[in-house]
Design a protein around this motif. Structure first.
Motif, PDB file in Angstrom:
ATOM      1  N   ARG A 270      -6.652  14.402  -0.810  1.00 34.45           N
ATOM      2  CA  ARG A 270      -6.787  14.390  -2.263  1.00 34.45           C
ATOM      3  C   ARG A 270      -6.190  13.082  -2.765  1.00 34.45           C
ATOM      4  O   ARG A 270      -5.302  12.514  -2.132  1.00 34.45           O
ATOM      5  CB  ARG A 270      -6.067  15.575  -2.914  1.00 34.45           C
ATOM      6  N   TYR A 271      -6.648  12.604  -3.910  1.00 33.00           N
ATOM      7  CA  TYR A 271      -6.191  11.316  -4.417  1.00 33.00           C
ATOM      8  C   TYR A 271      -6.088  11.362  -5.931  1.00 33.00           C
ATOM      9  O   TYR A 271      -7.053  11.720  -6.620  1.00 33.00           O
ATOM     10  CB  TYR A 271      -7.163  10.213  -3.992  1.00 33.00           C
ATOM     11  N   ASP A 272      -4.922  11.002  -6.461  1.00 32.45           N
ATOM     12  CA  ASP A 272      -4.683  10.938  -7.897  1.00 32.45           C
ATOM     13  C   ASP A 272      -4.869   9.487  -8.342  1.00 32.45           C
ATOM     14  O   ASP A 272      -3.938   8.681  -8.293  1.00 32.45           O
ATOM     15  CB  ASP A 272      -3.269  11.439  -8.216  1.00 32.45           C
ATOM     16  N   MET A 273      -6.080   9.153  -8.768  1.00 35.82           N
ATOM     17  CA  MET A 273      -6.397   7.769  -9.103  1.00 35.82           C
ATOM     18  C   MET A 273      -5.631   7.285 -10.329  1.00 35.82           C
ATOM     19  O   MET A 273      -5.189   6.127 -10.386  1.00 35.82           O
ATOM     20  CB  MET A 273      -7.897   7.614  -9.325  1.00 35.82           C
ATOM     21  N   LEU A 274      -5.450   8.144 -11.315  1.00 35.39           N
ATOM     22  CA  LEU A 274      -4.748   7.741 -12.532  1.00 35.39           C
ATOM     23  C   LEU A 274      -3.282   7.432 -12.238  1.00 35.39           C
ATOM     24  O   LEU A 274      -2.743   6.418 -12.711  1.00 35.39           O
ATOM     25  CB  LEU A 274      -4.855   8.834 -13.595  1.00 35.39           C
ATOM     26  N   ALA A 275      -2.637   8.284 -11.459  1.00 42.29           N
ATOM     27  CA  ALA A 275      -1.229   8.056 -11.127  1.00 42.29           C
ATOM     28  C   ALA A 275      -1.065   6.798 -10.291  1.00 42.29           C
ATOM     29  O   ALA A 275      -0.131   6.007 -10.496  1.00 42.29           O
ATOM     30  CB  ALA A 275      -0.667   9.268 -10.396  1.00 42.29           C
ATOM     31  N   ASP A 276      -1.984   6.574  -9.346  1.00 44.87           N
ATOM     32  CA  ASP A 276      -1.897   5.394  -8.493  1.00 44.87           C
ATOM     33  C   ASP A 276      -2.137   4.119  -9.308  1.00 44.87           C
ATOM     34  O   ASP A 276      -1.467   3.094  -9.111  1.00 44.87           O
ATOM     35  CB  ASP A 276      -2.908   5.494  -7.354  1.00 44.87           C
ATOM     36  N   ALA A 277      -3.081   4.167 -10.251  1.00 46.05           N
ATOM     37  CA  ALA A 277      -3.365   2.999 -11.077  1.00 46.05           C
ATOM     38  C   ALA A 277      -2.173   2.648 -11.964  1.00 46.05           C
ATOM     39  O   ALA A 277      -1.827   1.468 -12.127  1.00 46.05           O
ATOM     40  CB  ALA A 277      -4.605   3.245 -11.928  1.00 46.05           C
ATOM     41  N   ALA A 278      -1.531   3.667 -12.536  1.00 48.48           N
ATOM     42  CA  ALA A 278      -0.350   3.416 -13.372  1.00 48.48           C
ATOM     43  C   ALA A 278       0.765   2.789 -12.548  1.00 48.48           C
ATOM     44  O   ALA A 278       1.427   1.832 -12.982  1.00 48.48           O
ATOM     45  CB  ALA A 278       0.118   4.721 -14.012  1.00 48.48           C
ATOM     46  N   LEU A 279       0.973   3.304 -11.347  1.00 45.13           N
ATOM     47  CA  LEU A 279       2.001   2.759 -10.469  1.00 45.13           C
ATOM     48  C   LEU A 279       1.650   1.335 -10.042  1.00 45.13           C
ATOM     49  O   LEU A 279       2.519   0.457  -9.952  1.00 45.13           O
ATOM     50  CB  LEU A 279       2.158   3.664  -9.243  1.00 45.13           C
ATOM     51  N   ALA A 280       0.354   1.086  -9.833  1.00 44.21           N
ATOM     52  CA  ALA A 280      -0.086  -0.251  -9.429  1.00 44.21           C
ATOM     53  C   ALA A 280       0.169  -1.272 -10.531  1.00 44.21           C
ATOM     54  O   ALA A 280       0.585  -2.409 -10.267  1.00 44.21           O
ATOM     55  CB  ALA A 280      -1.562  -0.231  -9.067  1.00 44.21           C
ATOM     56  N   GLY A 281      -0.093  -0.894 -11.789  1.00 38.10           N
ATOM     57  CA  GLY A 281       0.171  -1.806 -12.896  1.00 38.10           C
ATOM     58  C   GLY A 281       1.641  -2.160 -12.992  1.00 38.10           C
ATOM     59  O   GLY A 281       2.015  -3.323 -13.179  1.00 38.10           O
ATOM     60  N   LYS A 282       2.481  -1.158 -12.826  1.00 31.42           N
ATOM     61  CA  LYS A 282       3.934  -1.370 -12.859  1.00 31.42           C
ATOM     62  C   LYS A 282       4.386  -2.260 -11.707  1.00 31.42           C
ATOM     63  O   LYS A 282       5.181  -3.200 -11.892  1.00 31.42           O
ATOM     64  CB  LYS A 282       4.629  -0.013 -12.789  1.00 31.42           C
ATOM     65  N   GLN A 283       3.869  -2.007 -10.508  1.00 33.10           N
ATOM     66  CA  GLN A 283       4.306  -2.758  -9.338  1.00 33.10           C
ATOM     67  C   GLN A 283       3.743  -4.173  -9.321  1.00 33.10           C
ATOM     68  O   GLN A 283       4.418  -5.108  -8.868  1.00 33.10           O
ATOM     69  CB  GLN A 283       3.917  -1.994  -8.074  1.00 33.10           C
ATOM     70  N   ALA A 284       2.523  -4.362  -9.817  1.00 35.21           N
ATOM     71  CA  ALA A 284       1.980  -5.720  -9.913  1.00 35.21           C
ATOM     72  C   ALA A 284       2.850  -6.573 -10.836  1.00 35.21           C
ATOM     73  O   ALA A 284       3.138  -7.741 -10.545  1.00 35.21           O
ATOM     74  CB  ALA A 284       0.542  -5.674 -10.425  1.00 35.21           C
ATOM     75  N   ARG A 285       3.299  -5.983 -11.950  1.00 39.92           N
ATOM     76  CA  ARG A 285       4.190  -6.695 -12.868  1.00 39.92           C
ATOM     77  C   ARG A 285       5.529  -6.999 -12.208  1.00 39.92           C
ATOM     78  O   ARG A 285       6.065  -8.116 -12.316  1.00 39.92           O
ATOM     79  CB  ARG A 285       4.387  -5.847 -14.132  1.00 39.92           C
ATOM     80  N   ALA A 286       6.067  -6.013 -11.500  1.00 35.48           N
ATOM     81  CA  ALA A 286       7.373  -6.188 -10.852  1.00 35.48           C
ATOM     82  C   ALA A 286       7.330  -7.254  -9.765  1.00 35.48           C
ATOM     83  O   ALA A 286       8.326  -7.942  -9.508  1.00 35.48           O
ATOM     84  CB  ALA A 286       7.850  -4.862 -10.278  1.00 35.48           C
ATOM     85  N   LYS A 287       6.168  -7.423  -9.108  1.00 29.81           N
ATOM     86  CA  LYS A 287       6.048  -8.411  -8.039  1.00 29.81           C
ATOM     87  C   LYS A 287       6.318  -9.836  -8.519  1.00 29.81           C
ATOM     88  O   LYS A 287       6.697 -10.706  -7.725  1.00 29.81           O
ATOM     89  CB  LYS A 287       4.642  -8.356  -7.420  1.00 29.81           C
ATOM     90  N   LEU A 288       6.124 -10.087  -9.797  1.00 25.40           N
ATOM     91  CA  LEU A 288       6.305 -11.430 -10.335  1.00 25.40           C
ATOM     92  C   LEU A 288       7.737 -11.929 -10.208  1.00 25.40           C
ATOM     93  O   LEU A 288       7.985 -13.139 -10.178  1.00 25.40           O
ATOM     94  CB  LEU A 288       5.869 -11.457 -11.802  1.00 25.40           C
ATOM     95  N   THR A 289       8.676 -10.988 -10.132  1.00 23.83           N
ATOM     96  CA  THR A 289      10.092 -11.389 -10.061  1.00 23.83           C
ATOM     97  C   THR A 289      10.789 -10.875  -8.807  1.00 23.83           C
ATOM     98  O   THR A 289      12.012 -10.923  -8.720  1.00 23.83           O
ATOM     99  CB  THR A 289      10.841 -10.871 -11.306  1.00 23.83           C
ATOM    100  N   MET A 290      10.041 -10.388  -7.833  1.00 28.68           N
ATOM    101  CA  MET A 290      10.652  -9.871  -6.612  1.00 28.68           C
ATOM    102  C   MET A 290      11.213 -10.995  -5.750  1.00 28.68           C
ATOM    103  O   MET A 290      10.719 -12.124  -5.777  1.00 28.68           O
ATOM    104  CB  MET A 290       9.626  -9.066  -5.804  1.00 28.68           C
ATOM    105  N   LYS A 291      12.201 -10.667  -4.955  1.00 31.17           N
ATOM    106  CA  LYS A 291      12.817 -11.612  -4.027  1.00 31.17           C
ATOM    107  C   LYS A 291      11.834 -11.977  -2.922  1.00 31.17           C
ATOM    108  O   LYS A 291      11.132 -11.121  -2.384  1.00 31.17           O
ATOM    109  CB  LYS A 291      14.072 -10.986  -3.425  1.00 31.17           C
TER     110      LYS A 291
END
Length: 549
Positions: A270-291
């Protein structure tokens, strides 16, 4: 389709630019309602097949097989707040393969009548006779029992074609909105749906009717720092599946969390596309300042959604017998794991490495009942306790390795293409001892946890390689400490699998895969899955992909 598109398509980095290469393009565009209409009745298909088989035998064929194929495809593409494209296609026709005096001949037709199939069978016989001028040695076809009249269908709850297009569009646009709200600036999303209706008949006495369904929801979310111009992306953590639309019905029991401190989620059937997309948006933004990672030797803890691609390239392709023999060379190389190499009984990996091939796993995109030579599919060992014990092979290859039967892994992407050896599901068995991902992380002093498939590079013998990923987290003294960026690991196949220290148990086992694995000339694509649980590899060389050498 180039093999590098295996990754490119996953991320949809260029969106609809991939359209001309996708299966179904070049076929007839149809109204979506056409995808719900039934194909020819099995009685009609048997009569058509018999017309071809009888004509082939009368013309001099010692063996013949007929594949009546109806291929239905629907692709839905969206970007941010708009729909980019909706494509529905149908293709219907027949491919006929014959063996004459030890030589293959093949012909196909889109005119599906008894007279046309008989004429096409005779044309295939003439082609086989012409090919004899170049034959070096006759084909030796492994014996195969006829199964009579049998059928197989992908186990599913709801065909994706039965779902209204508006519902699919709404899902993609909702996923896009979730990613944008969470921090992404751009997102491409897509839903791939395929139905292969395949009828196989042969002079061995088989009449096999199969109804095969596949589904793949995916996206690529990107965040941009407008001041620096820097951007980072995160792709979907979904998997292509041999299921119906039920795959997109969220079920918390199907989610598998990564180790504590990572905020990563894996999915089973099973796959929750909405939850994964929301998490992806957050993590893509966070990647900009990751070590950025410090290069060096690390113990790697690899999530199944990442490890599947490494399995595909470093085990799946090098154990294809045609590649081993050098019959497949121009298209991305041969294999280091030759017959001579195997005869030396050299280790492919540690004793923790047990890899099986099959086309049986429920939910996998490679799941079928019979292959395109009418062979019933099964499971067999490829690597057992670190040693290479077998290859992937079809009916005319079995004798080369002293075996008497096919493994059931012949496939053609459509009725108009000739079938040949294609990769079945290639999977790493999970560990037998109870172990969670957190338990595995606790034993790592200095390491990196990697989730999601990324870029890759591998040489022409499937030996030296480099793999990236989607998400990276530092492990220090048994704990996840911080996210990282710019990570890739380099190794060679024997060294990497020799560093395998074990896998989590069955409760963590998940599938990764692709709709679009390319091989052959002319090129064909096929669908394949790779299962594994989270697995640890000790002392692997990690590089920083952002640093200039």
């Amino acid at each position: 389709m180039k093999r590098r598109d295996f990754v490119g398509l996953t991320g949809l980095a260029t969106g609809a630019l991939f359209l001309p290469s996708l299966p179904g393009f070049g076929h007839t565009a149809v109204d979506p309602a056409r995808l719900l209409e039934p194909g020819a009745d099995v009685i009609v298909k048997k009569r058509l097949a018999d017309a071809a088989l009888n004509a082939a035998k009368t013309a001099g064929a010692s063996y013949a097989d007929v594949r009546i194929g109806r291929s239905l495809n629907q692709y839905v593409f969206a970007r941010e707040k708009q729909v980019q494209n909706i494509v529905s296609t149908e293709s219907y026709g027949v491919g006929i393969r014959v063996l004459v005096a030890g030589c293959w001949g093949f012909a196909s037709t889109s005119v599906v009548t008894e007279a046309s199939l008989a004429a096409t069978a005779r044309a295939a016989v003439e082609i086989a006779k012409a090919n004899r001028l170049l034959m070096k040695e006759p084909v030796q076809l492994a014996a195969q029992q006829g199964y009579g009249e049998v059928s197989w269908k992908t186990p599913l709850q709801q065909s994706a074609f039965e779902v209204p297009i508006k519902q699919k569009v709404d899902l993609l646009l909702a996923a896009n909105a979730a990613a944008l709200d969470a921090g992404a600036n751009y997102i491409n999303s897509a839903l791939f749906q395929v139905n292969e209706q395949k009828y196989f008949a042969s002079t061995d006495g088989s009449y096999i009717d199969q109804d095969i369904h596949r589904l793949w929801p995916t996206f690529n979310a990107t965040a941009v720092d407008t001041k620096s111009g820097k951007f980072r992306s995160r792709e979907a953590l979904s998997a292509p599946v041999g299921l119906g639309f039920e795959y997109l019905t969220p079920n918390a029991a199907e989610q598998v969390r990564g180790p504590q401190g990572t905020d990563t989620v894996g999915y089973k059937l099973r796959y929750d596309m909405l939850a994964d997309a929301a998490l992806a948006g957050k993590q893509a933004r966070a990647k900009l300042t990751m070590k950025s990672v410090t290069p060096g030797k690390y113990d790697l803890v690899l999530d199944p959604g990442h490890l599947g691609l490494t399995i595909h390239e470093s085990v799946g392709h090098p154990t294809e017998l045609d590649r081993v023999l050098g019959y497949e060379a121009n298209y991305a190389g041969t294999s280091f794991a030759t017959l001579e190499w195997k005869a030396k009984n050299l280790p492919y990996g540690s004793k923790e490495v047990n890899i099986v091939a099959d086309k049986l796993q429920p939910g996998s995109v490679g799941n079928v009942g019979y292959d395109d030579e009418g062979v019933k599919t099964r499971e067999w060992d490829i690597i057992k306790e670190g040693k290479l014990v077998n290859y992937q092979k079809i009916r005319d290859q079995a004798h080369i390795v002293g075996q008497k039967e096919s493994d059931g892994c012949a496939y053609a992407q459509s009725w108009e293409d000739v079938q040949f050896q294609r990769m079945p599901n290639i999977s790493l068995r999970p560990g037998k001892a109870k172990m969670s991902v957190d338990d595995m992380v606790k034993g790592v002093d200095k390491g990196i946890y990697i989730a999601g498939a990324g870029s890759f590079s591998i040489d022409q013998q499937r030996f030296n390689f480099q793999f990236g990923g989607q998400l990276f987290f530092a492990i220090e003294k048994g704990k996840i400490t911080e996210p990282l960026e710019d990570v890739a690991y380099q190794s060679n196949t024997q060294e990497f699998w020799g560093a395998c220290a074990g896998s989590c148990d069955q409760s963590d086992y998940r599938l990764f895969g692709t709709f679009f694995d390319g091989k052959g000339q002319p090129a064909q694509v096929s669908s394949v899955s790779h299962g594994s649980a989270t697995t640890r590899f000790n002392g692997v060389n990690v590089i920083n992909t952002a640093r200039k050498v």
